[in-house]
Motif scaffolding. Sequence first.
Motif, short mmCIF file in Angstrom:
data_model
loop_
_atom_site.label_atom_id
_atom_site.label_comp_id
_atom_site.label_asym_id
_atom_site.label_seq_id
_atom_site.Cartn_x
_atom_site.Cartn_y
_atom_site.Cartn_z
N ALA A 1 -8.68 -0.07 -18.45
CA ALA A 1 -9.45 -1.33 -18.51
C ALA A 1 -10.94 -1.04 -18.71
N GLY A 2 -11.46 -0.04 -18.01
CA GLY A 2 -12.87 0.32 -18.15
C GLY A 2 -13.17 0.80 -19.57
N GLU A 3 -12.20 1.53 -20.13
CA GLU A 3 -12.33 2.03 -21.49
C GLU A 3 -12.38 0.85 -22.47
N GLY B 1 -12.25 0.86 -7.97
CA GLY B 1 -12.66 1.45 -9.25
C GLY B 1 -13.78 0.64 -9.88
N GLY B 2 -14.47 1.23 -10.84
CA GLY B 2 -15.66 0.64 -11.44
C GLY B 2 -15.49 -0.79 -11.93
N VAL B 3 -14.36 -1.09 -12.56
CA VAL B 3 -14.15 -2.44 -13.09
C VAL B 3 -14.01 -3.46 -11.95
N PHE C 1 -13.50 -2.13 -21.84
CA PHE C 1 -14.86 -2.67 -21.71
C PHE C 1 -15.84 -1.79 -22.49
N ASP C 2 -15.77 -0.48 -22.24
CA ASP C 2 -16.74 0.45 -22.84
C ASP C 2 -16.65 0.49 -24.36
N LYS C 3 -15.40 0.57 -24.88
CA LYS C 3 -15.23 0.68 -26.33
C LYS C 3 -15.59 -0.62 -27.03
N CYS D 1 -18.19 0.61 -5.69
CA CYS D 1 -17.13 0.41 -6.68
C CYS D 1 -17.09 1.56 -7.67
N THR D 2 -18.26 1.93 -8.16
CA THR D 2 -18.31 3.05 -9.10
C THR D 2 -18.38 4.36 -8.30
N ASP D 3 -18.39 5.48 -9.02
CA ASP D 3 -18.27 6.78 -8.35
C ASP D 3 -19.35 7.01 -7.30
N ASN D 4 -18.96 7.62 -6.21
CA ASN D 4 -19.90 7.91 -5.11
C ASN D 4 -19.32 8.96 -4.18
N VAL E 1 -8.79 0.13 -11.11
CA VAL E 1 -9.31 -0.07 -12.46
C VAL E 1 -10.63 0.67 -12.66
N SER E 2 -10.53 1.82 -13.33
CA SER E 2 -11.74 2.61 -13.55
C SER E 2 -11.90 2.90 -15.03
N GLY E 3 -12.83 3.81 -15.34
CA GLY E 3 -13.04 4.14 -16.74
C GLY E 3 -11.89 4.95 -17.33
N GLY E 4 -11.16 5.64 -16.48
CA GLY E 4 -10.08 6.49 -16.97
C GLY E 4 -8.69 6.03 -16.58
N GLY F 1 -9.97 8.54 -3.59
CA GLY F 1 -11.28 8.10 -3.10
C GLY F 1 -11.52 6.64 -3.44
N HIS F 2 -11.33 6.29 -4.72
CA HIS F 2 -11.51 4.89 -5.13
C HIS F 2 -10.57 3.98 -4.33
N LEU F 3 -9.32 4.39 -4.27
CA LEU F 3 -8.29 3.58 -3.63
C LEU F 3 -8.62 3.25 -2.17
N HIS G 1 -8.49 13.97 -4.33
CA HIS G 1 -8.20 13.32 -5.61
C HIS G 1 -9.16 12.15 -5.78
N HIS G 2 -9.86 12.16 -6.92
CA HIS G 2 -10.89 11.14 -7.19
C HIS G 2 -10.33 9.71 -7.04
N LEU G 3 -9.12 9.51 -7.53
CA LEU G 3 -8.56 8.15 -7.49
C LEU G 3 -8.20 7.73 -6.07
N GLY H 1 -20.69 0.53 -21.00
CA GLY H 1 -20.42 -0.74 -21.65
C GLY H 1 -19.99 -1.86 -20.73
N GLY H 2 -19.27 -1.53 -19.67
CA GLY H 2 -18.71 -2.57 -18.80
C GLY H 2 -19.76 -3.54 -18.27
N PRO H 3 -20.76 -3.03 -17.56
CA PRO H 3 -21.79 -3.94 -17.03
C PRO H 3 -22.53 -4.66 -18.14
N ALA I 1 -16.07 -4.02 -9.92
CA ALA I 1 -17.39 -4.64 -9.73
C ALA I 1 -17.53 -5.88 -10.61
N ASN I 2 -16.60 -6.06 -11.54
CA ASN I 2 -16.74 -7.16 -12.50
C ASN I 2 -16.65 -8.53 -11.81
N ARG I 3 -17.63 -9.38 -12.11
CA ARG I 3 -17.73 -10.65 -11.40
C ARG I 3 -16.59 -11.61 -11.75
O1 KG4 Z 1 -14.72 4.19 -11.26
P1 KG4 Z 1 -15.77 4.51 -12.24
O2 KG4 Z 1 -17.19 4.55 -11.79
O3 KG4 Z 1 -15.54 5.88 -12.95
C1 KG4 Z 1 -14.27 6.38 -13.25
O4 KG4 Z 1 -13.66 6.99 -12.35
O5 KG4 Z 1 -13.87 6.17 -14.41
O6 KG4 Z 1 -15.60 3.41 -13.39
C2 KG4 Z 1 -16.43 3.37 -14.48
C3 KG4 Z 1 -15.96 2.24 -15.37
C4 KG4 Z 1 -16.65 2.21 -16.70
O7 KG4 Z 1 -15.69 2.03 -17.71
C5 KG4 Z 1 -17.57 0.99 -16.59
O8 KG4 Z 1 -17.86 0.39 -17.82
C6 KG4 Z 1 -16.76 0.09 -15.70
O9 KG4 Z 1 -16.20 0.98 -14.74
N1 KG4 Z 1 -17.58 -0.93 -15.04
C7 KG4 Z 1 -17.46 -2.26 -15.27
C8 KG4 Z 1 -18.43 -2.91 -14.47
N2 KG4 Z 1 -19.11 -1.95 -13.76
C9 KG4 Z 1 -18.57 -0.75 -14.12
N3 KG4 Z 1 -16.63 -2.93 -16.07
C10 KG4 Z 1 -16.74 -4.27 -16.11
N4 KG4 Z 1 -17.65 -4.97 -15.38
C11 KG4 Z 1 -18.50 -4.33 -14.56
N5 KG4 Z 1 -19.39 -5.04 -13.85
#
Ligand code: KG4
Length: 339
Positions: free
Chosen positions: A169-171, A275-277, A173-175, A306-309, A142-145, A121-123, A117-119, A186-188, A279-281
């Motif tokens: 939360a990632g959404e 999760g990707g978010v 940021f992105d939207k 933090c992001t997918d790998n 906190v990821s994109g989905g 993995g993140h967890l 399960h992808h999540l 959008g997040g970074p 990484a947010n400072r």
């Molecule tokens: O975990 P991830 O790589 O993919 C999913 O499983 O969704 O997360 C991607 C999400 C995206 O919405 C991206 O904008 C957000 O993580 N993200 C960030 C940052 N780096 C990636 N959001 C805010 N600040 C960041 N530095």
Amino acid sequence: MSSLILGIESSCDETGVALVRSTPGTAVPTLLAHALHSQIDMHQAYGGVVPELASRDHIRRVLPLTSTVLAEAGHTLADVDVVAYTRGPGLAGALLVGAGVACALGAALGKPVLGVHHLEGHLLSPFLSADPPEFPFVALLVSGGHTQLMRVDGVGQYELLGETIDDAAGEAFDKSAKLLGLGYPGGPALSRLAEQGQPDAFKLPRPLLHSGNLDFSFAGLKTAVLTQAKKLGGDLEARKADLAASTQAAIVDVLVKKSLTALKETGLRRLVVAGGVGANRLLREQLNAACQRQQIRVHYPELHLCTDNGAMIALAAAMRLQSGQQQATTTYAFDIKPR
Ligand code: KG4
Ligand code: ZN
């Protein structure tokens, strides 16, 4: 006896491959090598991920990345004991690439495979950091989905405490970034621009902050950002950094407050952010400060994990197998779970 687990991640727009060594009796598997190819440049022109292009690129990248990882670790395919892949959630076509390749490799080698399960993995990804957590802990995923708070008592022992009722939360940021014309992902981009703005310049909503539960809602924030952008009209360009900073502050504020509530309610003294978010400072700064005040330990994945790998997929498979939570199979009749 130790075993080698190859992990393949292909759920969205990154192809990731990694090799870990799992040794019974040791708490955390060792990451031997990992390689990643990001498709960001390819999707950027379209303002978001194009599923068909993603699948095609995964196909192109996955085997060369596998060779790179094995060479870097000083191993060959014949040494691999288990092949793990992301089973979902994610884009169906993209997931099929990783699952198909993993099962084909498994069948050719006569080795079992395991869908992850992808999540999860993140967890579990913070276990690969220099400061790995110990169970039990509260996890903020906190990821994109997804945006979830969980109580985690061990591998496979997850209790959902709260989650988003609409956007992740990632959404958010992105939207919001898209509304401000900042492109993808959008997040970074939004957080970079926010560094130059005032976080209290605009009053934006903190949905469900006082809802009394641990659920989140971010859809209204996006609408508020749009309303504010329209109101600014020709002044938007000059105030963009302020609006970005205010948006980021609103998202981070809710994530931090709800995480602290989850810690208080569970009585746990340890927080894991993944999760990707993650990484947010600003999120890290505010969580660190709040947790330090309350003597709570916070753990994050290494920034590049933090992001997918692929490392997190190989790791989650290894930890599942090690804990006896799951067995790898040799049926190779794989399926994927996009949702
Ligand atoms: O975990 P991830 O790589 O993919 C999913 O499983 O969704 O997360 C991607 C999400 C995206 O919405 C991206 O904008 C957000 O993580 N993200 C960030 C940052 N780096 C990636 N959001 C805010 N600040 C960041 N530095
Ligand atoms: Zn992810």
